[in-house]
Design a protein around this motif. Structure first.
Motif, short mmCIF file in Angstrom:
data_model
loop_
_atom_site.label_atom_id
_atom_site.label_comp_id
_atom_site.label_asym_id
_atom_site.label_seq_id
_atom_site.Cartn_x
_atom_site.Cartn_y
_atom_site.Cartn_z
N ASP A 88 0.85 -1.57 -0.07
CA ASP A 88 0.13 -0.47 -0.09
C ASP A 88 1.01 1.29 -0.34
O ASP A 88 1.69 1.77 0.92
CB ASP A 88 -0.93 0.02 1.12
N ALA A 90 -0.03 4.85 -0.72
CA ALA A 90 -0.86 5.49 0.05
C ALA A 90 0.10 5.54 1.17
O ALA A 90 -0.04 6.27 2.45
CB ALA A 90 -1.66 5.50 -0.16
N LEU A 91 -0.46 4.38 1.96
CA LEU A 91 0.07 4.33 3.53
C LEU A 91 1.14 4.54 3.76
O LEU A 91 1.81 4.59 4.87
CB LEU A 91 -0.27 2.62 3.63
N MET A 93 3.66 6.20 2.71
CA MET A 93 3.49 7.59 2.17
C MET A 93 3.26 8.43 3.18
O MET A 93 3.65 9.34 3.72
CB MET A 93 3.48 8.20 0.60
N SER A 94 2.41 7.54 4.06
CA SER A 94 1.98 8.62 5.44
C SER A 94 3.24 8.70 6.59
O SER A 94 4.15 7.79 7.20
CB SER A 94 0.71 8.07 5.76
N GLU A 95 3.48 9.86 6.63
CA GLU A 95 4.00 10.18 7.99
C GLU A 95 4.14 9.37 9.23
O GLU A 95 2.82 9.33 9.70
CB GLU A 95 4.87 11.49 8.39
N TYR A 97 4.53 6.19 9.18
CA TYR A 97 3.74 4.43 8.94
C TYR A 97 4.70 3.97 8.83
O TYR A 97 5.69 4.06 8.16
CB TYR A 97 2.80 4.34 8.05
N SER A 98 5.43 2.74 9.31
CA SER A 98 6.13 2.38 9.12
C SER A 98 6.37 0.55 9.66
O SER A 98 5.85 0.43 10.62
CB SER A 98 7.77 2.45 10.39
N GLY A 112 8.86 5.72 9.99
CA GLY A 112 8.15 6.03 9.05
C GLY A 112 8.18 7.81 8.71
O GLY A 112 7.26 8.38 7.41
N PRO A 116 8.08 9.74 2.69
CA PRO A 116 7.83 11.29 3.46
C PRO A 116 8.56 12.68 2.42
O PRO A 116 9.32 13.25 2.40
CB PRO A 116 7.67 11.43 4.59
N LYS A 119 9.77 12.76 -0.69
CA LYS A 119 8.93 12.99 -1.74
C LYS A 119 9.32 15.00 -1.11
O LYS A 119 9.32 15.58 -2.21
CB LYS A 119 8.04 12.72 -0.99
N LYS A 120 9.37 14.85 0.61
CA LYS A 120 9.82 16.78 0.82
C LYS A 120 10.56 17.27 -0.45
O LYS A 120 10.20 18.97 0.02
CB LYS A 120 9.40 16.56 2.10
#
Lengths: 146, 115
Positions: A88, A90-91, A93-95, A97-98, A112, A116, A119-120
């Protein structure tokens, strides 16, 4: 660039079994970009993004390959592995989440923030992944925007 | 403040004797999570950490930091010190805990560089 070349291509292998060596590619890239006279902000953004990528290759993917193309306009980076893939994106990519095991957290990573952060700090970031086949990332820092 | 001031404030030991102790530092970051350190690109000069592995030096290098303080008496090995030497970084070691080390430096004017 300074020496008149249009493009510099760099390739690195990231070992999957030696966490202490993760970061060698980004340190080399940073030193080269500094020598070439790129703006400090662009150098730092590219180096941090590649460093996070290297850590991911080492701890999640069992190693992988990095290709970097440097032109006066941009620093473009490809990271390819044949690891377990990401179910997943999208999951992932969320800050915060690891899926990193405790062993990795004890080394200072696995908070996690890796994807991110990548991308940042880049001006473009694309990720594709297939479970059981591997993950591919292309990201770039545009010199004019740093 | 200077790196030499940090040594005095934290009663720290210098593990990289050739480092330039007159270099000025204005901001610091205290963390054991390297990705958190990498999440804030601001000019921070000092990393205070209880983590003891080569990625501490690599992370500090990515952030252009010039000094790492290892708390709770943790002593980096020769490989870590060699990485730091290559980068002209000062490596310090103090017996203070993370909380106390950060507090002592804050009290003397060192600030976080995030805001």
């Amino acid at each position: 660039m300074a020496n008149g070349e249009e493009k510099i291509v760099l390739q690195y292998q990231v070992p999957g079994d030696d966490f202490t060596r993760a970061g060698e590619a980004s340190a080399d890239l940073k030193a080269r970009l500094k020598r070439l006279g790129f703006p400090a902000a662009a150098v730092r953004k590219a180096a941090i993004s590649l460093y996070e990528g290297e850590i991911n290759l080492a701890i999640h993917a069992g190693g992988g390959e990095i290709r970097v193309e440097v032109t006066p306009e941009r620093i473009e980076m490809w990271l390819d592995d044949e690891g377990p893939g990401i179910p997943d994106i999208a999951l992932a990519m969320s800050e915060g989440y690891s899926t990193a095991p405790d062993e990795v957290r004890s080394l200072g990573f696995g908070a996690g923030m890796g994807l991110p952060n990548m991308k940042k700090y880049t001006d473009s970031f694309e990720i594709t992944s297939e479970v059981g086949r591997g993950t591919h990332i292309r990201m770039a820092v545009e010199i004019g925007r740093s | 403040m200077k790196i030499s001031d940090i040594i005095q404030i934290l009663d720290a030991q210098l593990l990289t004797p050739q480092a330039d102790l007159d270099r000025e530092v204005h901001t610091a970051c205290g963390s054991d999570m390297m990705s958190d350190v990498l999440a804030f690109v601001k000019d921070q000069s000092v990393l205070i950490t209880g983590l003891n592995n080569p990625q501490v030096v690599r992370t500090a290098d990515m952030m252009d930091m010039i000094c790492i303080v290892f708390v709770r008496g943790k002593r980096p090995d020769a490989g870590i010190l060699a990485l730091a030497n290559e980068r002209d970084m000062a490596i310090l070691c103090t017996e203070h805990t993370m909380f106390t080390a950060c507090g002592l430096l804050y009290e003397q004017g060192l600030r976080g560089g995030v805001h």
